[in-house]
Scaffold this active site. Sequence first.
Site, PDB file in Angstrom:
ATOM      1  CB  SER A 122      -0.836  -0.025   1.278  1.00  0.00           C
ATOM      2  OG  SER A 122      -1.386   1.238   1.529  1.00  0.00           O
ATOM      3  CE1 TYR A 146      -3.640  -2.828   5.671  1.00  0.00           C
ATOM      4  CE2 TYR A 146      -3.194  -0.507   5.217  1.00  0.00           C
ATOM      5  CZ  TYR A 146      -3.494  -1.779   4.772  1.00  0.00           C
ATOM      6  OH  TYR A 146      -3.643  -2.015   3.421  1.00  0.00           O
ATOM      7  CE  LYS A 150      -1.245  -4.503   3.366  1.00  0.00           C
ATOM      8  NZ  LYS A 150      -1.599  -5.805   2.804  1.00  0.00           N
TER       9      LYS A 150
HETATM   10  P1  NAD Z   1     -10.910  -7.112   1.410  1.00  0.00           P
HETATM   11  O1  NAD Z   1     -11.105  -7.103   2.872  1.00  0.00           O
HETATM   12  O2  NAD Z   1     -12.096  -6.879   0.538  1.00  0.00           O
HETATM   13  O3  NAD Z   1     -10.243  -8.496   0.961  1.00  0.00           O
HETATM   14  C1  NAD Z   1      -9.349  -9.209   1.782  1.00  0.00           C
HETATM   15  C2  NAD Z   1      -9.775 -10.666   1.790  1.00  0.00           C
HETATM   16  O4  NAD Z   1      -8.877 -11.406   2.624  1.00  0.00           O
HETATM   17  C3  NAD Z   1     -11.183 -10.862   2.358  1.00  0.00           C
HETATM   18  O5  NAD Z   1     -11.947 -11.649   1.467  1.00  0.00           O
HETATM   19  C4  NAD Z   1     -10.948 -11.582   3.697  1.00  0.00           C
HETATM   20  O6  NAD Z   1     -12.000 -12.469   3.997  1.00  0.00           O
HETATM   21  C5  NAD Z   1      -9.630 -12.298   3.420  1.00  0.00           C
HETATM   22  N1  NAD Z   1      -8.816 -12.582   4.616  1.00  0.00           N
HETATM   23  C6  NAD Z   1      -8.440 -11.720   5.592  1.00  0.00           C
HETATM   24  N2  NAD Z   1      -7.699 -12.361   6.515  1.00  0.00           N
HETATM   25  C7  NAD Z   1      -7.584 -13.660   6.098  1.00  0.00           C
HETATM   26  C8  NAD Z   1      -6.940 -14.804   6.615  1.00  0.00           C
HETATM   27  N3  NAD Z   1      -6.280 -14.767   7.781  1.00  0.00           N
HETATM   28  N4  NAD Z   1      -6.998 -15.968   5.925  1.00  0.00           N
HETATM   29  C9  NAD Z   1      -7.700 -16.024   4.753  1.00  0.00           C
HETATM   30  N5  NAD Z   1      -8.340 -14.981   4.229  1.00  0.00           N
HETATM   31  C10 NAD Z   1      -8.288 -13.796   4.880  1.00  0.00           C
HETATM   32  O7  NAD Z   1      -9.751  -6.060   1.060  1.00  0.00           O
HETATM   33  P2  NAD Z   1      -9.238  -5.498  -0.334  1.00  0.00           P
HETATM   34  O8  NAD Z   1      -9.603  -4.064  -0.402  1.00  0.00           O
HETATM   35  O9  NAD Z   1      -9.630  -6.398  -1.430  1.00  0.00           O
HETATM   36  O10 NAD Z   1      -7.677  -5.557  -0.076  1.00  0.00           O
HETATM   37  C11 NAD Z   1      -6.870  -6.630  -0.524  1.00  0.00           C
HETATM   38  C12 NAD Z   1      -5.436  -6.367  -0.095  1.00  0.00           C
HETATM   39  O11 NAD Z   1      -5.001  -5.133  -0.644  1.00  0.00           O
HETATM   40  C13 NAD Z   1      -5.245  -6.292   1.406  1.00  0.00           C
HETATM   41  O12 NAD Z   1      -4.034  -6.924   1.748  1.00  0.00           O
HETATM   42  C14 NAD Z   1      -5.152  -4.800   1.665  1.00  0.00           C
HETATM   43  O13 NAD Z   1      -4.391  -4.508   2.799  1.00  0.00           O
HETATM   44  C15 NAD Z   1      -4.463  -4.308   0.388  1.00  0.00           C
HETATM   45  N6  NAD Z   1      -4.738  -2.888   0.098  1.00  0.00           N
HETATM   46  C16 NAD Z   1      -6.036  -2.465  -0.015  1.00  0.00           C
HETATM   47  C17 NAD Z   1      -6.290  -1.108  -0.257  1.00  0.00           C
HETATM   48  C18 NAD Z   1      -7.713  -0.600  -0.351  1.00  0.00           C
HETATM   49  O14 NAD Z   1      -7.908   0.610  -0.207  1.00  0.00           O
HETATM   50  N7  NAD Z   1      -8.708  -1.441  -0.605  1.00  0.00           N
HETATM   51  C19 NAD Z   1      -5.228  -0.194  -0.409  1.00  0.00           C
HETATM   52  C20 NAD Z   1      -3.926  -0.672  -0.314  1.00  0.00           C
HETATM   53  C21 NAD Z   1      -3.693  -2.026  -0.067  1.00  0.00           C
HETATM   54  N1  UFG Z   2     -12.340  11.622   3.621  1.00  0.00           N
HETATM   55  C1  UFG Z   2     -13.327  12.513   4.014  1.00  0.00           C
HETATM   56  N2  UFG Z   2     -14.478  12.010   4.557  1.00  0.00           N
HETATM   57  C2  UFG Z   2     -14.693  10.668   4.711  1.00  0.00           C
HETATM   58  C3  UFG Z   2     -13.686   9.764   4.296  1.00  0.00           C
HETATM   59  C4  UFG Z   2     -12.511  10.281   3.759  1.00  0.00           C
HETATM   60  O1  UFG Z   2     -13.165  13.722   3.885  1.00  0.00           O
HETATM   61  O2  UFG Z   2     -15.751  10.272   5.221  1.00  0.00           O
HETATM   62  C5  UFG Z   2     -11.104  12.145   3.007  1.00  0.00           C
HETATM   63  C6  UFG Z   2      -9.843  11.848   3.793  1.00  0.00           C
HETATM   64  O3  UFG Z   2      -9.611  12.812   4.779  1.00  0.00           O
HETATM   65  C7  UFG Z   2      -8.797  11.831   2.670  1.00  0.00           C
HETATM   66  C8  UFG Z   2      -9.557  11.297   1.457  1.00  0.00           C
HETATM   67  O4  UFG Z   2     -10.931  11.521   1.754  1.00  0.00           O
HETATM   68  O5  UFG Z   2      -8.367  13.130   2.403  1.00  0.00           O
HETATM   69  C9  UFG Z   2      -9.341   9.810   1.196  1.00  0.00           C
HETATM   70  O6  UFG Z   2      -9.613   9.077   2.379  1.00  0.00           O
HETATM   71  P1  UFG Z   2      -9.756   7.487   2.374  1.00  0.00           P
HETATM   72  O7  UFG Z   2     -10.088   7.057   3.769  1.00  0.00           O
HETATM   73  O8  UFG Z   2     -10.691   7.053   1.289  1.00  0.00           O
HETATM   74  O9  UFG Z   2      -8.315   6.976   1.930  1.00  0.00           O
HETATM   75  P2  UFG Z   2      -6.883   7.180   2.618  1.00  0.00           P
HETATM   76  O10 UFG Z   2      -6.012   7.827   1.597  1.00  0.00           O
HETATM   77  O11 UFG Z   2      -6.999   7.846   3.929  1.00  0.00           O
HETATM   78  O12 UFG Z   2      -6.433   5.681   2.890  1.00  0.00           O
HETATM   79  C10 UFG Z   2      -6.548   4.657   1.893  1.00  0.00           C
HETATM   80  C11 UFG Z   2      -6.723   3.306   2.610  1.00  0.00           C
HETATM   81  C12 UFG Z   2      -5.482   2.955   3.383  1.00  0.00           C
HETATM   82  C13 UFG Z   2      -4.298   2.995   2.481  1.00  0.00           C
HETATM   83  C14 UFG Z   2      -4.189   4.327   1.771  1.00  0.00           C
HETATM   84  C15 UFG Z   2      -3.079   4.344   0.761  1.00  0.00           C
HETATM   85  O13 UFG Z   2      -7.834   3.368   3.500  1.00  0.00           O
HETATM   86  O14 UFG Z   2      -5.608   1.662   3.896  1.00  0.00           O
HETATM   87  O15 UFG Z   2      -5.417   4.624   1.097  1.00  0.00           O
HETATM   88  O16 UFG Z   2      -3.245   3.309  -0.136  1.00  0.00           O
HETATM   89  F1  UFG Z   2      -3.185   2.776   3.201  1.00  0.00           F
END
Ligand code: NAD
Ligand code: UFG
Length: 333
Positions: A122, A146, A150
Amino acid sequence: MKVFVTGGAGYIGTHTCVELLNEGYEVVVYDNLCNSSVEAIKQVETITSKKITFIEGDIRDTQAINKALEGCEAVIHFAGLKAVGESVERPLDYYDNNVQGSLSLFAAMKIQDIKKIVFSSSATVYGDPKFLPLTEDHPLKATNPYGETKLVIEMILRDLYNADKTYSISILRYFNPVGAHDSGLIGENPQGTPNNLMPYISQVAVGQREHLNVFGNDYDTPDGTGVRDYIHVVDLAKGHIKALKSLEKAQCEAINLGTGNGYSVLEMTKAFSVASGKEVSYKISPRRNGDIASCYADTTKAKELLNWRSEKTIKEMCEDSWNWQMKNSKSLS
Ligand code: NAD
Ligand code: UFG
């Protein structure tokens, strides 16, 4: 080629499974369903008219993964917990699930002699940006548990490669994934009140929530609200296929997956209103703890190493989020 996808029932996992199946890969999804449901896997099968082998299991169960991995040649590792706030309250759960779970997966891969892995990292690993756009060699610093998980997993993967140069590892640093598949059959389904901007805006537009709280309008950005690099989840999914293909050659590379463009909270709110035809009411609220002003990617490395670049516009991100929200608002409420 048979690909093992941990967390493949989740938001990014399901979209990636669609692209994998469309490209002719065989897919084994391994997921404990702690943040997803088996319904999403069925929807992927409907979209692609192809079958997935689904195994319900936890990545911390090395024996079960070892068995499930048989016959697979590569792993895409999505499984993990991802809520920043929750990670501050329950750090042990995050280290156990994400770090211990990854160690368990890597141990099983070793037994099966599988050395190709794509890992979900991330942009959070960059902490508060010292310069923009963020290049992959920007200093790394986590600001919450978190993010620490990573960073630790990235470090473990680099150490694995240093010890054995036949590993092939792609560490993908996602910026802000949004949107949904244009079928409206899969998308992001947050439990309870959404933490992230896009699902929150969608729920305001559909009438499930009264207004958006804009967290701060006094940042050093053009309109004072936070700026992020939003990327369509289908573009992100396609990046995984390119990363998988790049693993033919032994390597360990960290690569940004973003668009390179930053949009503010107010710009996103306006774009969503236009796409949905609904007013999105908002109120300016205090800054959210731990938020940064701006974050967007330098995408040069992804272009050079993966021949990948994002294609979808903010308009498509908003339209596809809205389509998903409209089709699913009953089951989500
Ligand atoms: P998500 O929660 O939709 O998907 C994660 C999946 O992993 C889920 O289906 C959950 O059931 C499964 N899981 C969690 N722990 C587990 C375990 N111990 N064993 C087996 N399965 C397990 O999340 P996502 O948004 O699809 O994210 C996928 C990956 O990308 C994650 O590692 C997350 O940290 C990373 N990531 C997500 C974002 C975002 O904003 N969505 C940003 C940066 C990185
Ligand atoms: N924001 C609002 N109101 C809300 C939610 C968000 O104003 O209700 C604003 C935040 O302050 C920020 C922007 O919208 O300025 C984006 O916020 P998000 O929560 O959607 O995303 P972040 O950038 O804070 O974080 C996301 C994921 C993290 C990840 C990061 C970088 O939640 O897990 O992107 O990949 F680490």
